[in-house]
Design a protein around this motif. Structure first.
Motif, PDB file in Angstrom:
ATOM      1  N   ASN B  75      -4.466  27.456 -37.555  1.00  0.00           N
ATOM      2  CA  ASN B  75      -5.282  28.269 -36.804  1.00  0.00           C
ATOM      3  C   ASN B  75      -4.735  29.569 -36.890  1.00  0.00           C
ATOM      4  N   TYR B  78      -6.582  32.630 -38.493  1.00  0.00           N
ATOM      5  CA  TYR B  78      -7.533  33.229 -37.957  1.00  0.00           C
ATOM      6  C   TYR B  78      -7.061  34.298 -36.798  1.00  0.00           C
ATOM      7  N   GLU B  79      -6.188  34.557 -36.160  1.00  0.00           N
ATOM      8  CA  GLU B  79      -5.404  35.739 -36.259  1.00  0.00           C
ATOM      9  C   GLU B  79      -5.633  37.574 -37.028  1.00  0.00           C
ATOM     10  N   PHE B 102     -17.388  36.747 -25.662  1.00  0.00           N
ATOM     11  CA  PHE B 102     -17.022  35.437 -25.878  1.00  0.00           C
ATOM     12  C   PHE B 102     -16.051  34.982 -26.662  1.00  0.00           C
ATOM     13  N   PHE B 103     -16.596  35.457 -27.785  1.00  0.00           N
ATOM     14  CA  PHE B 103     -15.809  35.110 -29.075  1.00  0.00           C
ATOM     15  C   PHE B 103     -14.172  36.395 -28.782  1.00  0.00           C
ATOM     16  N   GLN B 105     -12.268  37.028 -26.657  1.00  0.00           N
ATOM     17  CA  GLN B 105     -11.283  35.747 -25.904  1.00  0.00           C
ATOM     18  C   GLN B 105     -10.935  34.743 -26.592  1.00  0.00           C
ATOM     19  N   LEU B 106     -11.143  34.467 -27.500  1.00  0.00           N
ATOM     20  CA  LEU B 106     -10.655  33.008 -28.363  1.00  0.00           C
ATOM     21  C   LEU B 106      -9.286  33.858 -29.129  1.00  0.00           C
ATOM     22  N   TYR B 107      -8.950  34.989 -29.633  1.00  0.00           N
ATOM     23  CA  TYR B 107      -8.127  35.999 -29.548  1.00  0.00           C
ATOM     24  C   TYR B 107      -6.806  36.324 -29.280  1.00  0.00           C
TER      25      TYR B 107
END
Ligand SMILES: Nc1ncnc2c1ncn2[C@@H]1O[C@H](COP(=O)(O)OP(=O)(O)OP(=O)(O)O)[C@@H](O)[C@H]1O
Ligand SMILES: [Mg+2]
Lengths: 239, 287
Positions: B75, B78-79, B102-103, B105-107
């Motif tokens: 995964n 996706y970075e 929100f989105f 933060q996921l990276y």
């Protein structure tokens, strides 16, 4: 924070912003009103049924509807291209569904206990509601992953409820002998109801309780491994 | 040149209806280029993008990302990626800013959200719910979403879809800036305009097969008519005449015309990419 923690936070934000927590709270208040109107002598009979309805049936509907809504918004798809990983994404959704069931259970149980002195095995109730909500989250996901549209989902859930509720109803009416109840444990709804009844000190055969508990853990785990996790990406990605 | 993607004989069939959406395509995407995948509706553009972004995993053929099989990446892949989808992909009951936070933060890597929102003209509307956004605003938010993690590669599917010319311009400029900063872009579109302005190379796809890969310039030369149109003043009105480009220096009629009349303008017979699209794919492109 780990991605799982962040996803969890996002799920809670979603529950609030989409007013799901608020609606669930209003439903709980309605249950409380009904309990209040029934009065103390009947409360002990009906409270377990309300908790069962909330943790089992409401969870199936809520999870299913939620998945459809998110699919429409394409947010499932955009999460799939983050580094979060499928398991963390699904886990955050499952836990938020369990949280909702717990919220209503705790409120109803406290109300019944404090106002009508209904006796409850609290720890067991919370543990069982977690298991029941987990199982019904899996059932809700399975239905909504296979339903083409929202109407089909409602039809499936309705059919499921009827199919599994009828034997329980017949049994309650004394149509079947007691031996038959072991077979009935293979109905997730019957197992759930039996478990909840136990926490309200109704006479329950311990062996049945254990069968029910095991059943409601094994079935959702199998559903997640063999159906939900493999099928989820396909559904999430579809336009 | 360094290859970002090497795609070899890629095939994909949708299980449900057994449609071979991608039927044996091969192409390379080089680092730092804007690679366009161009084709009519249903050609397989979005399907190809979904395979390259690992959303569809059961494909046949081979895809190498930076020289390694795409299937070996986890995964963290996706970075590196920024993905702009064809349709809006936001929580409608959250504000634009809440969505982006929100989105983001996921990276691991982050671009400044407010700067991005300003760049696409959404800063003023950042605290409005996305359900109150127009289609064009949602598509611009999609672009911000794609840029959040400061990606190395941008996948953009119909990125100017639903944008007015001014906003389309803004997005195209941002894509160009991204490329100038060393980024690679994979752009799917059926709009000639996008290709002409942005793409270094373009692959025409039709019925799941690539029918042509070239630079826009090569295509124009190859498919262009070799002729010259002259517009000139004749007794107070404008007249025009057409000449073969070959041997034009010895073309008497041409020479006489330019010696006799005042020439207003000349056009070489460049075919527009629109005409080429129709020729190559056999279909009319919607502009
Ligand atoms: N989820 C799906 N299930 C089955 N078939 C699909 C699915 N999505 C696309 N297809 C089919 O695959 C083919 C390629 O579709 P794709 O979406 O890749 O086209 P496209 O080039 O992106 O078109 P457009 O310009 O309309 O977006 C079409 O024939 C389409 O009908
Ligand atoms: Mg498409």
């Amino acid at each position: 924070m780990s991605n799982f923690g962040l996803l969890m936070k996002g799920e809670m934000l979603r529950l609030i912003k989409y007013k799901i927590i608020q609606i669930s709270f209003v439903v709980t208040i309605l249950w409380l009103l009904i309990i209040f109107m029934i009065g103390s002598d009947q409360a002990a009979t009906f409270v377990p049924i309300f908790i069962f309805t909330d943790a089992a049936l409401m969870t199936v509907l809520l999870v299913g509807a939620s998945l459809f809504y998110e699919k429409q918004e394409n947010t499932l798809k955009t999460l799939m291209i983050t580094p979060s990983g499928l398991h963390a994404i699904i886990a955050s959704k499952v836990i938020s569904a369990i949280y909702l069931a717990l919220q209503s259970t705790v409120i109803i149980a406290l109300f019944a206990n404090l106002l009508f002195a209904v006796e409850i095995r609290f720890i067991a109730l919370i543990a069982f509601v977690i298991v029941i909500a987990f199982a019904h989250t899996a059932i809700g996901y399975t239905f909504s992953l296979f339903a083409k549209d929202f109407n089909e989902l409602i039809a499936q859930v309705g059919a499921y409820m009827i199919v599994f509720a009828i034997p329980t109803l017949f049994y309650a009416l004394g149509v079947f002998s007691e031996v038959f109840e072991t077979v009935l444990m293979f109905s997730p709804t019957h197992a759930a109801l039996l478990m909840i009844n136990y926490t309200f000190f109704s006479s329950t055969r311990l062996v049945l309780l254990l069968i029910g508990l095991a059943y409601l853990i094994v079935v959702p785990v199998l559903l997640f491994i063999y159906i939900i996790i493999p099928k989820y990406p396909e559904t999430a990605v579809k336009d | 040149m360094e290859k970002v993607f090497e795609v070899k004989n890629l095939q994909f069939t949708y299980r449900k209806n057994q449609i071979k959406a991608v039927n044996g395509i091969s192409f390379d995407v080089y680092k730092g280029e804007v690679f366009g995948l161009l084709g009519p509706s249903g050609a397989g553009k979005s399907t190809t993008q979904k395979i390259l972004t690992k959303l569809f995993k059961d494909y046949q053929g081979e895809i190498l990302y930076l020289g390694k099989d795409l299937k070996t990446y986890n995964n963290d892949y996706y970075e590196d990626l920024g993905v702009g989808f064809e349709l809006p992909v936001h929580f409608s009951k959250l504000t634009g800013l809440e969505n982006m936070k929100f989105f983001s933060q996921l990276y691991k890597n982050h671009r400044d959200i407010e700067t991005l929102l300003k760049a696409v003209g959404l800063y003023e509307d950042r605290n409005r719910m996305v359900s109150d956004y127009s289609k064009g605003m949602k598509m611009r938010l999609n672009f911000v979403r794609a840029m959040l993690n400061d990606p190395k590669i941008l996948f953009l599917d119909e990125v100017t879809n639903g944008l007015d010319p001014k906003n389309a311009r803004i997005i195209k400029d941002l894509i160009r800036q991204f490329k100038e900063a060393g980024g690679t872009v994979f752009l799917s579109t059926h709009l000639m305009n996008d290709v002409e302005e942005l793409c270094d190379r373009v692959a025409f796809i039709r019925g799941g097969e690539i029918v042509e890969i070239a630079t826009p310039r090569e295509l124009k030369i190859r498919f262009g008519k070799r002729e010259l149109k002259v517009e000139y003043f004749n007794n107070g009105t404008t007249s025009e005449a057409l000449f073969e480009l070959d041997g034009i220096g010895e073309n008497k009629a041409f020479l006489e015309l330019i010696n006799t009349y005042e020439v207003e303008t000349m056009h070489s017979g460049e075919t527009s990419l629109d005409d080429i699209f129709i020729k190559v794919t056999g279909e009319v492109g919607n502009v």
